[in-house]
Design a protein around this motif. Sequence first.
Motif, PDB file in Angstrom:
ATOM      1  N   CYS A 107      22.371  -7.540  21.902  1.00 42.05           N
ATOM      2  CA  CYS A 107      21.637  -6.684  22.845  1.00 42.05           C
ATOM      3  C   CYS A 107      21.988  -5.214  22.613  1.00 42.05           C
ATOM      4  O   CYS A 107      22.631  -4.570  23.460  1.00 42.05           O
ATOM      5  N   PRO A 108      21.584  -4.653  21.468  1.00 39.39           N
ATOM      6  CA  PRO A 108      21.955  -3.266  21.156  1.00 39.39           C
ATOM      7  C   PRO A 108      21.415  -2.249  22.157  1.00 39.39           C
ATOM      8  O   PRO A 108      22.007  -1.184  22.342  1.00 39.39           O
ATOM      9  N   GLU A 109      20.303  -2.588  22.820  1.00 38.26           N
ATOM     10  CA  GLU A 109      19.710  -1.649  23.776  1.00 38.26           C
ATOM     11  C   GLU A 109      20.621  -1.390  24.968  1.00 38.26           C
ATOM     12  O   GLU A 109      20.438  -0.397  25.698  1.00 38.26           O
ATOM     13  N   ALA A 110      21.614  -2.256  25.195  1.00 39.89           N
ATOM     14  CA  ALA A 110      22.512  -2.104  26.351  1.00 39.89           C
ATOM     15  C   ALA A 110      23.760  -1.297  26.026  1.00 39.89           C
ATOM     16  O   ALA A 110      24.472  -0.869  26.940  1.00 39.89           O
ATOM     17  N   ARG A 111      24.046  -1.093  24.740  1.00 40.19           N
ATOM     18  CA  ARG A 111      25.361  -0.562  24.361  1.00 40.19           C
ATOM     19  C   ARG A 111      25.631   0.846  24.864  1.00 40.19           C
ATOM     20  O   ARG A 111      26.753   1.160  25.267  1.00 40.19           O
ATOM     21  N   GLN A 112      24.645   1.713  24.844  1.00 38.77           N
ATOM     22  CA  GLN A 112      24.891   3.105  25.211  1.00 38.77           C
ATOM     23  C   GLN A 112      25.136   3.267  26.708  1.00 38.77           C
ATOM     24  O   GLN A 112      26.125   3.880  27.124  1.00 38.77           O
ATOM     25  N   ASP A 113      24.248   2.698  27.528  1.00 37.68           N
ATOM     26  CA  ASP A 113      24.362   2.880  28.972  1.00 37.68           C
ATOM     27  C   ASP A 113      25.326   1.902  29.624  1.00 37.68           C
ATOM     28  O   ASP A 113      25.885   2.193  30.690  1.00 37.68           O
ATOM     29  N   PHE A 114      25.533   0.743  29.002  1.00 36.82           N
ATOM     30  CA  PHE A 114      26.389  -0.292  29.600  1.00 36.82           C
ATOM     31  C   PHE A 114      27.359  -0.824  28.542  1.00 36.82           C
ATOM     32  O   PHE A 114      27.240  -1.958  28.078  1.00 36.82           O
TER      33      PHE A 114
END
Length: 342
Positions: free
Chosen positions: A206-213
């Motif tokens: 789930c790379p889309e979650a790495r920056q914000d979470f």
Amino acid sequence: MKKEIGVCVIGSGRAGMIHAVNFRRNVPHATLVAMVDPIESVAKQAAESLGVDTYYTDYKEALKNDSIDAVIVVTPTIYHRDIVVAAAEAGKHIFCEKPMAMNATECDEMIAAARKNNVKLQIGFMRRFNDSFIQAKEEIEAGAIGDVVLVRSLTRGPSVPQPWMYDLAKSNGPLAEVNSHDIDTLNWFVESDMESVYAIAGNFRCPEARQDFPDFYDNVVLTARFANQQQGMIDGAVSVKYGYDSRVEILGTEGVIFIGQVHEKTIVTANRQGLSRPVMNSWRTLYSSAYLAEDTHFIECILEDKEPKVTGHDGKKAVMVVNAGNLSIKERKEIFLSSLQS
């Protein structure tokens, strides 16, 4: 004593609709009265698809409806405590989906509210109502594999998490959303309290979650030691792509019990491309009969004034393990449950 129980489902998502269909069509002595969802279009569509006249966007308004005797709480976990307490104070019986709450304190408040207002509180661990799980429990109690030494349980799902699930402050992560069932499976089969846990986790899909979470994980492994020194292991994953995978292994001193398989059907097709076999693609398919059985049991508990098979205490035990597991991931060490608020 009423012979028909009016039911309101709070939360019109995937799991909410499973319960709603059951109460609308399949659960004896139950009538689906209303649907609730904060998004009006979703609530309206759910009600219309079920042939129900009433829907709400605010659960507090639903609780004022005297034709509603019981509520099914199927919302994000962060809202469970407030809804359950409000429902209890309104005199409504409560079925609350897992995970029960965010922490042990919230669980205690929910249990106390139900007890104070003399209403039923059942937690949605539907695997306890699955035929294979029931048979495994009976065989354990009959001594078919001797004394239980180790219970391994895994759940891996194909779905990408809902955006709100990335925030562990709102969801408690996959240990709660996915593996609460596995935790309860260990507790049920071992019949002892977990003494300590150690967990490792990471975000691999789930790379889309790495920056914000950055603390979100989509893969987790948890080991547990019980008070009687029996052992447990949990394997959890989301967004695995290949299908829905739920399996259990119960190792005893004189044998082993296996529950579950990856395949949905026994058919195997062989051709020039090789062998193919249908893979289980959804928990909704695998556990459909168990959902119906737990919903039916809930209504029976109300009508017959008996204690649900899955209580708030069972829900609290799973929540405490989730909290301990997440703390173990963060601090990279074994966590003793006695160190947490109980």
